[in-house]
Design a protein around this motif. Sequence first.
Motif, PDB file in Angstrom:
ATOM      1  N   MET A   1       0.821  -1.173   0.000  1.00  0.00           N
ATOM      2  CA  MET A   1       0.000   0.000   0.000  1.00  0.00           C
ATOM      3  C   MET A   1       0.876   1.252   0.000  1.00  0.00           C
ATOM      4  O   MET A   1       0.569   2.200  -0.714  1.00  0.00           O
ATOM      5  CB  MET A   1      -0.927   0.002   1.203  1.00  0.00           C
ATOM      6  N   ILE A   2       1.949   1.249   0.784  1.00  0.00           N
ATOM      7  CA  ILE A   2       2.844   2.404   0.837  1.00  0.00           C
ATOM      8  C   ILE A   2       3.403   2.696  -0.554  1.00  0.00           C
ATOM      9  O   ILE A   2       3.449   3.848  -0.986  1.00  0.00           O
ATOM     10  CB  ILE A   2       3.993   2.160   1.850  1.00  0.00           C
ATOM     11  N   TYR A   3       3.806   1.642  -1.257  1.00  0.00           N
ATOM     12  CA  TYR A   3       4.344   1.813  -2.604  1.00  0.00           C
ATOM     13  C   TYR A   3       3.321   2.495  -3.520  1.00  0.00           C
ATOM     14  O   TYR A   3       3.647   3.430  -4.247  1.00  0.00           O
ATOM     15  CB  TYR A   3       4.772   0.458  -3.186  1.00  0.00           C
ATOM     16  N   LYS A   4       2.085   2.015  -3.483  1.00  0.00           N
ATOM     17  CA  LYS A   4       1.044   2.568  -4.353  1.00  0.00           C
ATOM     18  C   LYS A   4       0.763   4.026  -4.019  1.00  0.00           C
ATOM     19  O   LYS A   4       0.583   4.856  -4.906  1.00  0.00           O
ATOM     20  CB  LYS A   4      -0.242   1.758  -4.224  1.00  0.00           C
ATOM     21  N   LEU A   5       0.712   4.350  -2.742  1.00  0.00           N
ATOM     22  CA  LEU A   5       0.453   5.733  -2.328  1.00  0.00           C
ATOM     23  C   LEU A   5       1.608   6.648  -2.716  1.00  0.00           C
ATOM     24  O   LEU A   5       1.388   7.782  -3.161  1.00  0.00           O
ATOM     25  CB  LEU A   5       0.179   5.802  -0.829  1.00  0.00           C
ATOM     26  N   ALA A   6       2.836   6.167  -2.571  1.00  0.00           N
ATOM     27  CA  ALA A   6       3.999   6.964  -2.954  1.00  0.00           C
ATOM     28  C   ALA A   6       4.065   7.131  -4.471  1.00  0.00           C
ATOM     29  O   ALA A   6       4.357   8.226  -4.965  1.00  0.00           O
ATOM     30  CB  ALA A   6       5.276   6.309  -2.430  1.00  0.00           C
ATOM     31  N   LYS A   7       3.779   6.066  -5.191  1.00  0.00           N
ATOM     32  CA  LYS A   7       3.815   6.119  -6.657  1.00  0.00           C
ATOM     33  C   LYS A   7       2.806   7.128  -7.202  1.00  0.00           C
ATOM     34  O   LYS A   7       3.035   7.762  -8.223  1.00  0.00           O
ATOM     35  CB  LYS A   7       3.521   4.728  -7.226  1.00  0.00           C
ATOM     36  N   ASN A   8       1.687   7.290  -6.504  1.00  0.00           N
ATOM     37  CA  ASN A   8       0.645   8.220  -6.935  1.00  0.00           C
ATOM     38  C   ASN A   8       0.734   9.575  -6.244  1.00  0.00           C
ATOM     39  O   ASN A   8      -0.217  10.360  -6.272  1.00  0.00           O
ATOM     40  CB  ASN A   8      -0.725   7.584  -6.704  1.00  0.00           C
ATOM     41  N   ASN A   9       1.875   9.855  -5.624  1.00  0.00           N
ATOM     42  CA  ASN A   9       2.178  11.152  -5.014  1.00  0.00           C
ATOM     43  C   ASN A   9       1.238  11.578  -3.890  1.00  0.00           C
ATOM     44  O   ASN A   9       0.999  12.763  -3.684  1.00  0.00           O
ATOM     45  CB  ASN A   9       2.243  12.241  -6.081  1.00  0.00           C
ATOM     46  N   TYR A  10       0.734  10.599  -3.153  1.00  0.00           N
ATOM     47  CA  TYR A  10      -0.043  10.910  -1.958  1.00  0.00           C
ATOM     48  C   TYR A  10       0.879  11.063  -0.749  1.00  0.00           C
ATOM     49  O   TYR A  10       0.620  11.870   0.128  1.00  0.00           O
ATOM     50  CB  TYR A  10      -1.062   9.802  -1.661  1.00  0.00           C
TER      51      TYR A  10
END
Length: 88
Positions: A1-10
């Motif tokens: 989840m952290i990866y996805k949030l970081a990848k999407n600039n959240y």
Amino acid sequence: MIYKLAKNNYIYSSKGRNEGVKLIMNPKDINLEALLEITEDNLNIVEYFSSDSISCNLNGECKLKPVLNDALNSFKLKLSEYTLADII
């Protein structure tokens, strides 16, 4: 989840001695429905919603699938009315 949030600039995520996670976006700009779409791989309530799975055993006469589809759409629509700021 952290990866996805970081990848999407959240969020900003760093590793190492000073590792941590920091929210980049303003919470009022983070829509909950968009967040759900980013963090969940699929929203299939039941297995046969997936295009990869076998079809319903009722062979096209299943009356449950449209009901659950409507419920999922209502859930997502309701989430779209709120931001992260609304719940923190």
